[in-house]
Motif scaffolding. Sequence first.
Motif, PDB file in Angstrom:
ATOM      1  N   ALA A 167      -1.557  -4.592   2.294  1.00  0.00           N
ATOM      2  CA  ALA A 167      -2.976  -4.900   2.351  1.00  0.00           C
ATOM      3  C   ALA A 167      -3.206  -6.152   3.204  1.00  0.00           C
ATOM      4  N   ARG A 201      -5.842   0.625  -5.290  1.00  0.00           N
ATOM      5  CA  ARG A 201      -5.254  -0.070  -6.440  1.00  0.00           C
ATOM      6  C   ARG A 201      -5.902  -1.432  -6.634  1.00  0.00           C
ATOM      7  N   SER A 228     -11.794   6.179   4.097  1.00  0.00           N
ATOM      8  CA  SER A 228     -10.978   4.995   3.951  1.00  0.00           C
ATOM      9  C   SER A 228     -11.006   4.254   5.282  1.00  0.00           C
ATOM     10  N   SER A 269      -6.724  -0.397  -0.054  1.00  0.00           N
ATOM     11  CA  SER A 269      -5.990   0.073  -1.224  1.00  0.00           C
ATOM     12  C   SER A 269      -6.925   0.306  -2.404  1.00  0.00           C
ATOM     13  N   GLU A 292      -6.122   2.077 -10.100  1.00  0.00           N
ATOM     14  CA  GLU A 292      -5.090   2.947  -9.546  1.00  0.00           C
ATOM     15  C   GLU A 292      -4.996   4.266 -10.297  1.00  0.00           C
ATOM     16  N   VAL A 347       0.832  -1.198   0.000  1.00  0.00           N
ATOM     17  CA  VAL A 347       0.000   0.000   0.000  1.00  0.00           C
ATOM     18  C   VAL A 347       0.870   1.253   0.000  1.00  0.00           C
ATOM     19  N   ASP A 348       1.958   1.238   0.795  1.00  0.00           N
ATOM     20  CA  ASP A 348       2.840   2.395   0.849  1.00  0.00           C
ATOM     21  C   ASP A 348       4.185   1.955   1.425  1.00  0.00           C
TER      22      ASP A 348
END
Length: 411
Positions: free
Chosen positions: A247, A270, A347, A268, A335, A166-167
Amino acid sequence: MSTDLPGEPDAPLRFRDDVTVELVKHSASDSDVLWAARVSTAGEQSLEELSKDPERSKGLLNYLMRDRHGSPFEHNSMTFFISAPIFVFREFMRHRAGWCLAGDTEVTLDSGSGDPRPLPIGELHRRWHHGPAAGGATEARDRQTLDSQVRCYDEDTLLAGRTPIVDVLESGVKPLLRITTAAGRTLRCSADHALLTPDGWRKAGELAAGDAVLAGDTTGRAAAALPDPIASVAGDGEEMTYDLSVAGPWHNFLAGGIIVHNSYNEESGRYRELQPVFYVPGQDRKLVQEGRPGKYVFVDGTPEQHKGVVAAMEESYTQSYAAYQEMLAAGVAREVARATLPVGLFSSMYATCNARSLMHFLGLRTQHELARVPSFPQREIEMVGEKMEAAWAELMPLTHAAFNANGRVAP
């Protein structure tokens, strides 16, 4: 409060003026602070604190808080499920629970092709945030990295799997431990980073030679995780550190061949279609800022201002989500399509912290009459903080009382 707006029957827009915070699991009590503190004078006998009434040691808790002996407050864990607007999470991500890895720690990337690739997390951070290098094989390699997932493990069966990144987060300069295992694996991480062991999750600083961690296969076999005894644990200086957000449903990844936890897991955009739930301010939200920078205050708006703000937000949300849906229907990747959505979109994430990191968070993100240092948080993240604090106060009432009695300054 939430309201629906007429729209497509399969996805009506919803508007909320609140947040959700739920404590989903924990290992946290006042006794955890006491046994951790008494080890300096009582050694292994400090574990006797677990069977004693912590009320008898309120004075020690107050002393630790007052004189800012912080490490005993780190030997506990709380995981919260949080649902809030994205702009709240962007502030939240600045608060790390101390779960950090050295930049040379190899993360196992797994594209599913049967050929996993180790990559130092510092280099992964560069590629993630600065994009692929221009030209030739380097650009192709970097693009492949961004499309990869990381190897993770089912915590019930210990079988290997894959999960999306995710990051990739830079967590600041931190003191590090070097953990070396009998099989030759090495992990350099902060003392507070959680590692999976045969007995469950444990902080790196709690482990010693003779303990075991669960280790995974970094080759293409993706075998089940197995115990690997620790040969040594030693201090290893200070340097820039990093962490991943991955995730769910399993919130772990393979680092240095060892299964480690991550402290934040956000849904996410994406990998799933984002739902049309958006934030609008409630009637009690102060709308108007008065004064110059550094000396401003927020005051109530008029009913007309509140009505206008809500109407403008709802119109903007409706248009942006319609554009998002149109792009998805046209075959555009999630995404890419998500870029049209605003930060008022809700979120959700899991956030794991300890009492010390939570106190740092509360000291900055909540206002309180007992606070020695004034704070000026945005109201929406303060709403999250208030609910987290209420749950923590029930788990560790004596620690919470000492926090308030000493000006709400984290030790």
